[in-house]
Motif scaffolding. Structure first.
Motif, short mmCIF file in Angstrom:
data_model
loop_
_atom_site.label_atom_id
_atom_site.label_comp_id
_atom_site.label_asym_id
_atom_site.label_seq_id
_atom_site.Cartn_x
_atom_site.Cartn_y
_atom_site.Cartn_z
N ASN A 19 0.83 -1.21 0.00
CA ASN A 19 0.00 0.00 0.00
C ASN A 19 0.86 1.25 0.00
O ASN A 19 1.89 1.30 0.66
CB ASN A 19 -0.89 0.02 1.25
CG ASN A 19 -2.03 -0.95 1.17
OD1 ASN A 19 -3.06 -0.66 0.59
ND2 ASN A 19 -1.85 -2.14 1.75
N GLN A 20 0.40 2.29 -0.70
CA GLN A 20 1.06 3.59 -0.64
C GLN A 20 0.74 4.30 0.67
O GLN A 20 1.55 5.06 1.19
CB GLN A 20 0.62 4.47 -1.82
CG GLN A 20 0.98 3.93 -3.18
CD GLN A 20 2.48 3.77 -3.39
OE1 GLN A 20 3.29 4.55 -2.91
NE2 GLN A 20 2.86 2.71 -4.09
N SER A 21 -0.44 4.02 1.22
CA SER A 21 -0.92 4.66 2.45
C SER A 21 -0.85 3.70 3.62
O SER A 21 -1.42 2.60 3.57
CB SER A 21 -2.38 5.11 2.25
OG SER A 21 -2.97 5.43 3.48
N ALA A 22 -0.16 4.12 4.69
CA ALA A 22 -0.12 3.31 5.91
C ALA A 22 -1.52 3.17 6.49
O ALA A 22 -1.87 2.11 7.03
CB ALA A 22 0.82 3.94 6.93
N THR A 120 2.51 8.83 -3.70
CA THR A 120 3.21 7.55 -3.63
C THR A 120 4.16 7.62 -2.44
O THR A 120 4.55 8.70 -1.99
CB THR A 120 4.00 7.25 -4.91
OG1 THR A 120 4.95 8.29 -5.13
CG2 THR A 120 3.08 7.09 -6.10
N ARG A 121 4.53 6.43 -1.98
CA ARG A 121 5.41 6.30 -0.81
C ARG A 121 6.79 5.85 -1.27
O ARG A 121 6.93 4.87 -1.98
CB ARG A 121 4.82 5.26 0.13
CG ARG A 121 5.73 4.80 1.25
CD ARG A 121 5.02 3.76 2.11
NE ARG A 121 3.90 4.38 2.78
CZ ARG A 121 3.96 4.85 4.03
NH1 ARG A 121 5.03 4.73 4.73
NH2 ARG A 121 2.91 5.43 4.55
N GLN A 122 7.79 6.60 -0.83
CA GLN A 122 9.18 6.20 -1.06
C GLN A 122 9.73 5.77 0.30
O GLN A 122 10.01 6.60 1.16
CB GLN A 122 9.99 7.37 -1.60
CG GLN A 122 11.47 7.06 -1.73
CD GLN A 122 12.31 8.30 -1.97
OE1 GLN A 122 11.82 9.43 -1.99
NE2 GLN A 122 13.59 8.08 -2.17
N ARG A 123 9.82 4.46 0.50
CA ARG A 123 10.33 3.98 1.78
C ARG A 123 11.83 4.21 1.83
O ARG A 123 12.56 3.82 0.94
CB ARG A 123 10.03 2.51 2.01
CG ARG A 123 10.46 2.10 3.43
CD ARG A 123 10.27 0.65 3.81
NE ARG A 123 9.02 0.09 3.39
CZ ARG A 123 8.94 -0.93 2.53
NH1 ARG A 123 10.01 -1.47 2.01
NH2 ARG A 123 7.77 -1.41 2.19
N LEU A 146 6.46 10.88 1.34
CA LEU A 146 5.29 10.80 0.46
C LEU A 146 5.45 11.86 -0.62
O LEU A 146 5.76 13.02 -0.32
CB LEU A 146 4.01 11.02 1.26
CG LEU A 146 3.80 10.10 2.47
CD1 LEU A 146 2.44 10.37 3.12
CD2 LEU A 146 3.95 8.64 2.11
N ARG A 147 5.22 11.45 -1.87
CA ARG A 147 5.42 12.34 -3.02
C ARG A 147 4.18 12.36 -3.90
O ARG A 147 3.50 11.35 -4.04
CB ARG A 147 6.61 11.87 -3.85
CG ARG A 147 7.92 11.86 -3.09
CD ARG A 147 9.09 11.42 -3.98
NE ARG A 147 10.32 11.38 -3.23
CZ ARG A 147 11.07 12.43 -2.92
NH1 ARG A 147 10.70 13.63 -3.31
NH2 ARG A 147 12.19 12.29 -2.23
#
Length: 169
Positions: A19-22, A120-123, A146-147
């Protein structure tokens, strides 16, 4: 060990990674583990919390040293269980006025508030166990940026997932 046996922590990691969102991941997790019904995650915000952003956080967000940042320290809960403790530095100038108002006054998780931006999530980092930014009892810690679609950073988050994710009542 059986190939069918998967630890709850490994399953949680897979759910978060998918998921992009936690927040969306925790709602899926809450539903699958039957933690609460309905499986709705809410943010319990500490409105008095203040934590200046480090130079590294500011660099990750691509902001000047004097550019204003918002900060939110929340517990993300599903039902009565706190599943995550999060620190979130965000760039108010990159959000709408309505989003900023909701973040400052409401209990809606950040991911839900900014979902219309299609982020989107950049871990940046994942660590089993706690980290310096997390409370005792943390089983998993993530750092991410988050971008939005053009790559512009809107938020830097530190997410500390609690042991409540792993237990069943």
């Amino acid at each position: 060990m059986s190939s069918c046996a998967t630890s709850p922590l490994s399953s949680l990691e897979r759910t978060l990674s998918a998921n992009q969102s936690a927040t969306a991941a925790l709602e899926q997790w809450c539903a699958a583990r039957r933690i609460a019904s309905p499986a709705i995650v809410r943010a319990i915000a500490d409105r008095d919390a203040r934590r200046p952003a480090s130079a590294a956080i500011r660099a990750s967000l691509g902001v000047r040293p004097d550019e204003p940042l918002g900060y939110r320290h929340v517990q993300l809960a599903c039902g009565e269980r706190v599943l995550s403790v999060a620190h979130n530095w965000y760039v108010p100038a990159r959000l709408t006025a309505a989003m900023n108002r909701t973040l400052e006054t409401g209990d809606t998780p950040f991911g839900k508030v900014v979902a219309p931006l299609g982020f989107t999530r950049q871990r940046l980092e994942r660590q089993r166990g706690g980290s310096a930014d997390c409370p005792a009892g943390t089983v998993l810690a993530d750092k991410a940026v988050l971008r939005v679609g053009d790559g512009t950073a809107i938020s830097f988050v530190v997410e500390c997932y609690t042991a409540a994710n792993l237990s069943r009542d």
